[in-house]
Design a protein around this motif. Sequence first.
Motif, PDB file in Angstrom:
ATOM      1  N   PRO A  66       8.203  13.673   5.332  1.00 38.14           N
ATOM      2  CA  PRO A  66       7.255  14.477   4.538  1.00 38.14           C
ATOM      3  C   PRO A  66       7.294  15.933   4.987  1.00 38.14           C
ATOM      4  O   PRO A  66       7.664  16.239   6.108  1.00 38.14           O
ATOM      5  N   ALA A  90      -0.647  21.754  -4.127  1.00 41.06           N
ATOM      6  CA  ALA A  90      -0.737  20.685  -5.119  1.00 41.06           C
ATOM      7  C   ALA A  90      -1.527  21.159  -6.339  1.00 41.06           C
ATOM      8  O   ALA A  90      -1.136  20.897  -7.482  1.00 41.06           O
ATOM      9  N   VAL A 125       0.537  19.094  -9.335  1.00 44.96           N
ATOM     10  CA  VAL A 125       1.165  17.810  -9.003  1.00 44.96           C
ATOM     11  C   VAL A 125       0.242  17.075  -8.034  1.00 44.96           C
ATOM     12  O   VAL A 125      -0.509  17.701  -7.294  1.00 44.96           O
ATOM     13  N   PRO A 126       0.302  15.739  -8.035  1.00 46.22           N
ATOM     14  CA  PRO A 126      -0.519  14.981  -7.071  1.00 46.22           C
ATOM     15  C   PRO A 126      -0.105  15.310  -5.635  1.00 46.22           C
ATOM     16  O   PRO A 126       1.060  15.603  -5.359  1.00 46.22           O
ATOM     17  N   GLU A 135       0.282  13.430  -3.039  1.00 48.69           N
ATOM     18  CA  GLU A 135       1.293  12.518  -2.495  1.00 48.69           C
ATOM     19  C   GLU A 135       2.694  12.912  -2.972  1.00 48.69           C
ATOM     20  O   GLU A 135       3.654  12.855  -2.220  1.00 48.69           O
ATOM     21  N   GLN A 136       2.802  13.304  -4.224  1.00 49.16           N
ATOM     22  CA  GLN A 136       4.090  13.714  -4.766  1.00 49.16           C
ATOM     23  C   GLN A 136       4.569  14.996  -4.087  1.00 49.16           C
ATOM     24  O   GLN A 136       5.737  15.142  -3.758  1.00 49.16           O
ATOM     25  N   LEU A 137       3.654  15.922  -3.845  1.00 48.22           N
ATOM     26  CA  LEU A 137       4.005  17.172  -3.182  1.00 48.22           C
ATOM     27  C   LEU A 137       4.535  16.914  -1.779  1.00 48.22           C
ATOM     28  O   LEU A 137       5.545  17.485  -1.378  1.00 48.22           O
ATOM     29  N   HIS A 156       6.086  14.445  -0.552  1.00 43.13           N
ATOM     30  CA  HIS A 156       7.381  13.784  -0.498  1.00 43.13           C
ATOM     31  C   HIS A 156       8.429  14.498  -1.339  1.00 43.13           C
ATOM     32  O   HIS A 156       9.520  13.988  -1.531  1.00 43.13           O
ATOM     33  N   MET A 157       8.095  15.688  -1.823  1.00 42.27           N
ATOM     34  CA  MET A 157       9.019  16.470  -2.636  1.00 42.27           C
ATOM     35  C   MET A 157      10.076  17.092  -1.717  1.00 42.27           C
ATOM     36  O   MET A 157       9.742  17.625  -0.665  1.00 42.27           O
ATOM     37  N   LEU A 162      10.669  22.087  -4.022  1.00 42.10           N
ATOM     38  CA  LEU A 162       9.399  22.798  -3.822  1.00 42.10           C
ATOM     39  C   LEU A 162       9.611  24.308  -3.895  1.00 42.10           C
ATOM     40  O   LEU A 162       8.860  25.009  -4.565  1.00 42.10           O
ATOM     41  N   LYS A 191      10.096  25.316  -7.514  1.00 45.06           N
ATOM     42  CA  LYS A 191       8.842  25.311  -8.259  1.00 45.06           C
ATOM     43  C   LYS A 191       7.965  26.512  -7.887  1.00 45.06           C
ATOM     44  O   LYS A 191       7.312  27.097  -8.744  1.00 45.06           O
TER      45      LYS A 191
END
Length: 48
Positions: free
Chosen positions: A3, A15, A20-21, A23-25, A27-28, A33, A36
């Motif tokens: 992570p 986030a 984005v959620p 959790e998704q952030l 593990h991105m 990242l 984005k």
Amino acid sequence: MRPLQLSPETAIKLAEALNVPLEQLMHMPQHILVKKLMELEQQPKEES
């Protein structure tokens, strides 16, 4: 893949900014990242 190493406050703000959620952030992949974040900077900023 590990992570992202972010502080909780930074993770929450990112986030929300990227819409984005959390959790998704976390593990991105880092290169996605960064992409984005660059897209977010390119958008015109709206003054309220």
